[in-house]
Design a protein around this motif. Structure first.
Motif, PDB file in Angstrom:
ATOM      1  N   ILE A 198     -23.965  -2.873  26.258  1.00 46.62           N
ATOM      2  CA  ILE A 198     -23.180  -2.201  25.227  1.00 46.62           C
ATOM      3  C   ILE A 198     -23.552  -2.806  23.883  1.00 46.62           C
ATOM      4  O   ILE A 198     -23.570  -4.027  23.719  1.00 46.62           O
ATOM      5  CB  ILE A 198     -21.676  -2.359  25.521  1.00 46.62           C
ATOM      6  CG1 ILE A 198     -21.335  -1.687  26.854  1.00 46.62           C
ATOM      7  CG2 ILE A 198     -20.824  -1.769  24.395  1.00 46.62           C
ATOM      8  CD1 ILE A 198     -19.946  -2.009  27.367  1.00 46.62           C
ATOM      9  N   LYS A 199     -23.857  -1.966  22.916  1.00 48.10           N
ATOM     10  CA  LYS A 199     -24.447  -2.418  21.654  1.00 48.10           C
ATOM     11  C   LYS A 199     -23.611  -3.498  20.970  1.00 48.10           C
ATOM     12  O   LYS A 199     -24.129  -4.549  20.579  1.00 48.10           O
ATOM     13  CB  LYS A 199     -24.639  -1.228  20.718  1.00 48.10           C
ATOM     14  CG  LYS A 199     -25.332  -1.573  19.407  1.00 48.10           C
ATOM     15  CD  LYS A 199     -25.551  -0.338  18.559  1.00 48.10           C
ATOM     16  CE  LYS A 199     -26.251  -0.696  17.250  1.00 48.10           C
ATOM     17  NZ  LYS A 199     -26.467   0.514  16.402  1.00 48.10           N
ATOM     18  N   ASN A 228     -19.637 -11.501  30.865  1.00 43.46           N
ATOM     19  CA  ASN A 228     -18.463 -10.637  31.002  1.00 43.46           C
ATOM     20  C   ASN A 228     -17.833 -10.474  29.631  1.00 43.46           C
ATOM     21  O   ASN A 228     -17.861 -11.379  28.810  1.00 43.46           O
ATOM     22  CB  ASN A 228     -17.452 -11.211  31.993  1.00 43.46           C
ATOM     23  CG  ASN A 228     -17.025 -12.630  31.670  1.00 43.46           C
ATOM     24  OD1 ASN A 228     -17.585 -13.595  32.171  1.00 43.46           O
ATOM     25  ND2 ASN A 228     -16.018 -12.772  30.817  1.00 43.46           N
ATOM     26  N   THR A 229     -17.314  -9.296  29.378  1.00 49.33           N
ATOM     27  CA  THR A 229     -16.736  -9.021  28.073  1.00 49.33           C
ATOM     28  C   THR A 229     -15.244  -8.786  28.211  1.00 49.33           C
ATOM     29  O   THR A 229     -14.676  -8.904  29.295  1.00 49.33           O
ATOM     30  CB  THR A 229     -17.462  -7.828  27.398  1.00 49.33           C
ATOM     31  OG1 THR A 229     -16.995  -7.690  26.073  1.00 49.33           O
ATOM     32  CG2 THR A 229     -17.258  -6.535  28.159  1.00 49.33           C
ATOM     33  N   ASP A 230     -14.589  -8.467  27.108  1.00 46.60           N
ATOM     34  CA  ASP A 230     -13.140  -8.281  27.070  1.00 46.60           C
ATOM     35  C   ASP A 230     -12.810  -7.395  25.881  1.00 46.60           C
ATOM     36  O   ASP A 230     -13.543  -7.380  24.890  1.00 46.60           O
ATOM     37  CB  ASP A 230     -12.430  -9.631  26.888  1.00 46.60           C
ATOM     38  CG  ASP A 230     -11.601 -10.037  28.102  1.00 46.60           C
ATOM     39  OD1 ASP A 230     -11.263  -9.145  28.905  1.00 46.60           O
ATOM     40  OD2 ASP A 230     -11.292 -11.226  28.238  1.00 46.60           O
ATOM     41  N   GLY A 264     -14.625   1.490  29.146  1.00 48.18           N
ATOM     42  CA  GLY A 264     -15.945   1.662  28.547  1.00 48.18           C
ATOM     43  C   GLY A 264     -15.861   2.202  27.127  1.00 48.18           C
ATOM     44  O   GLY A 264     -16.589   1.757  26.236  1.00 48.18           O
ATOM     45  N   GLU A 265     -14.962   3.158  26.894  1.00 46.58           N
ATOM     46  CA  GLU A 265     -14.794   3.728  25.557  1.00 46.58           C
ATOM     47  C   GLU A 265     -14.227   2.687  24.582  1.00 46.58           C
ATOM     48  O   GLU A 265     -14.651   2.628  23.416  1.00 46.58           O
ATOM     49  CB  GLU A 265     -13.863   4.937  25.632  1.00 46.58           C
ATOM     50  CG  GLU A 265     -14.478   6.128  26.372  1.00 46.58           C
ATOM     51  CD  GLU A 265     -13.451   7.181  26.722  1.00 46.58           C
ATOM     52  OE1 GLU A 265     -12.243   6.956  26.428  1.00 46.58           O
ATOM     53  OE2 GLU A 265     -13.834   8.215  27.299  1.00 46.58           O
ATOM     54  N   THR A 305     -20.549  -5.735  30.953  1.00 40.70           N
ATOM     55  CA  THR A 305     -21.208  -5.706  29.638  1.00 40.70           C
ATOM     56  C   THR A 305     -22.255  -4.610  29.499  1.00 40.70           C
ATOM     57  O   THR A 305     -22.825  -4.452  28.421  1.00 40.70           O
ATOM     58  CB  THR A 305     -21.890  -7.061  29.365  1.00 40.70           C
ATOM     59  OG1 THR A 305     -22.885  -7.293  30.377  1.00 40.70           O
ATOM     60  CG2 THR A 305     -20.874  -8.193  29.381  1.00 40.70           C
ATOM     61  N   ARG A 306     -22.496  -3.852  30.562  1.00 42.23           N
ATOM     62  CA  ARG A 306     -23.567  -2.845  30.541  1.00 42.23           C
ATOM     63  C   ARG A 306     -22.998  -1.426  30.490  1.00 42.23           C
ATOM     64  O   ARG A 306     -22.040  -1.106  31.198  1.00 42.23           O
ATOM     65  CB  ARG A 306     -24.458  -2.980  31.776  1.00 42.23           C
ATOM     66  CG  ARG A 306     -25.315  -4.238  31.796  1.00 42.23           C
ATOM     67  CD  ARG A 306     -26.137  -4.295  33.075  1.00 42.23           C
ATOM     68  NE  ARG A 306     -27.095  -5.395  33.056  1.00 42.23           N
ATOM     69  CZ  ARG A 306     -28.301  -5.330  32.519  1.00 42.23           C
ATOM     70  NH1 ARG A 306     -28.712  -4.212  31.961  1.00 42.23           N
ATOM     71  NH2 ARG A 306     -29.115  -6.367  32.558  1.00 42.23           N
ATOM     72  N   ASP A 307     -23.645  -0.565  29.709  1.00 41.57           N
ATOM     73  CA  ASP A 307     -23.248   0.844  29.662  1.00 41.57           C
ATOM     74  C   ASP A 307     -23.336   1.496  31.034  1.00 41.57           C
ATOM     75  O   ASP A 307     -22.439   2.246  31.431  1.00 41.57           O
ATOM     76  CB  ASP A 307     -24.162   1.613  28.687  1.00 41.57           C
ATOM     77  CG  ASP A 307     -23.718   1.487  27.240  1.00 41.57           C
ATOM     78  OD1 ASP A 307     -22.503   1.596  26.980  1.00 41.57           O
ATOM     79  OD2 ASP A 307     -24.581   1.261  26.369  1.00 41.57           O
TER      80      ASP A 307
END
Length: 479
Positions: free
Chosen positions: A149-150, A168-170, A424-425, A371-373
């Motif tokens: 994700i950009k 991992n993101t948040d 995701g959005e 973290t990936r689209d």
């Protein structure tokens, strides 16, 4: 010359020191005692496992990070030197940051990979404690990088170079209680939708007719306003909604007292005492989640891992999730190779595995945000089968099956699919906290000033903004 001297000189990268240490090694003189035990230990350490240092897993998933390390070890079972080891650091984020800084600056711990909070990347990169990732302009590696994700991948970059890969993101999300809304006869048009605003949330809270004054009373919503990083996140989200940016892309302070007042006014409106749970001022993630579960808040601002955590504590019909109204702040961790790793190539290969499409799916299934689209697509790669099997919830145990105790009650498949789309959005439009090597000092100053404002009986945002402006100018100048 002692081995400690040799390490210090090596870090300063002086050719003469490197030559001197090589001669000392050839002469078997670089030891700490008559038996040469320290030199032997270091030689053994260089052949030992690839060591990954990370904070604790907050998802309660059965430690998906550990399971991914074990999968890597299974795939490299024939190579003793390719095995990896996870070291989990105790304490909160501030303690973990201090431990990692101390260990890498002193050379007291041999870490090859560090799992860094996204806000630490500029500090560790500026200090020369982590290595830049190789630049891949074209080919399969470059295509793989573009799958991140950009905005999430941007958290790995400092001064034009990427120093890590997103693990991992948040992102902030809005959880709510449809059962409590139905009980209060709140109409459908006053319930969360994809493009909900804070004004609509305020309107729903007003419809509920709530005015809590005690911690045990039902409130419209709650969040994390204790003096810790959660308060920084809530403040930055309010500032972003008000159009206030604290720094430019290079970490230089770009605000002023007038802008800060606008942001503080926005925050005060959001956490109005008749609107927010009184306990929020002393709440962290755990406390605010408990207030939500125990019917002391109808709405809750929280992170993605709460979605899985609620499955073990509530009936799925009693909670739902949507995007946070307005701006939501990114969180998460990135994997970086330490500057003095003796296993840099192996470490980078391990990082590639841990951030692969399959591994990212495992993280999503465990409760983290991936973290990936591509992981948010219907045709996403599945989690590694053995990792998926190891991540069975506690309710799969024989005792739980017999008694029903602790059995997580999962959302229906369509509800979970909708949640993944929402997540995701939200990630695609999230905003970052200030990017600066002085982030540790920044967040402490911001928390101190904002918490004092929130606790005041008659808060004066103009005075608070003037004081905060002076403090932030010093912080971002490194003073």
């Amino acid at each position: 010359m002692t081995c400690g001297d040799r390490r210090a000189l090596r870090r300063r990268a002086r050719p003469a020191a490197a030559l001197g240490c090589l001669l000392a090694l050839l002469a078997a003189a670089c030891t700490s005692g008559p038996e040469g035990t320290e030199g032997a230990g270091q030689e053994q350490a260089a052949e030992g496992p690839i060591v990954v240092a990370s904070g604790l897993d907050v998802t309660g998933s059965g430690s998906v990070r550990q399971q991914l390390i074990e999968e890597w070890n299974r795939l490299h079972a024939g190579s003793r030197t390719r095995q990896a080891k996870l070291v989990e650091l105790p304490g909160g984020a501030d303690q973990q940051r201090s431990q990692l800084l101390g260990a890498l600056q002193s050379g007291s711990a041999r870490y090859d990979v560090v799992n860094l909070d996204i806000t630490w990347i500029p500090e560790f990169a500026e200090a020369g404690l982590i290595s830049p990732m190789p630049v891949a302009g074209t080919g399969a590696v470059a295509d793989d990088d573009r799958d991140f994700i950009k905005e999430v991948h941007a958290t790995t970059v400092w001064k034009g170079r990427s120093y890590a890969r997103p693990f991992n993101t948040d992102v902030g999300l809005l959880y709510y209680r449809p059962d409590l809304l139905a009980k209060a006869d709140v109409e459908a048009d006053k319930q969360p939708t994809e493009d909900w605003t804070w004004d609509q949330l305020y309107s729903s809270v007003k419809t509920l007719g709530l005015n809590p004054v005690r911690r045990d009373e039902l409130a419209g919503w709650t969040t994390q306003l204790k003096q810790y990083e959660g308060l920084t996140v809530n403040t930055v989200e309010a500032f972003a909604d008000a159009g206030v940016e604290l720094t430019d892309s290079e970490g230089r302070y770009s605000s002023d007292a007038g802008e800060l007042k606008k942001g503080l006014d926005h925050l005060l409106e959001r956490v109005d005492r008749g609107r927010v749970q009184p306990a929020a001022l002393s709440s962290d993630e755990t406390a605010s989640l408990t207030d939500f579960v125990e019917e002391r808040a109808v709405f809750l601002r929280h992170w993605p891992y709460a979605y899985e955590a609620l499955g073990g504590r509530m009936d799925p019909k009693t909670y739902a999730v949507n995007r946070l109204p307005g701006k939501a702040v990114l969180g998460g961790q990135n994997l970086a190779v330490t500057a003095d790793s003796r296993r840099a190539d192996d470490a980078r290969e391990l990082i590639t595995f841990l951030t692969s499409r399959e591994s990212e799916r495992c993280l999503l299934d465990a409760g983290f945000a991936a973290t990936r689209d591509s992981v948010y697509d219907d045709a996403a790669q599945p989690c590694w089968p053995r990792v998926a099997a190891a991540l069975r919830p506690a309710g799969d145990s024989p005792k739980a099956a017999a008694t029903g105790e602790g059995v997580p009650r999962k959302q229906e498949a369509d509800a979970r699919a909708a949640y993944i789309r929402t997540l995701g959005e939200a990630l695609a439009e999230a905003v970052q906290r200030p990017r600066t090597p002085y982030y540790g000092a920044f967040t402490q100053v911001l928390q101190s000033h904002v918490h004092a404002l929130l606790a005041a009986e008659g808060p004066d945002t103009a005075e608070a903004a003037d004081m905060l402006d002076d403090a932030l100018r010093d912080v971002f100048a490194g003073r």
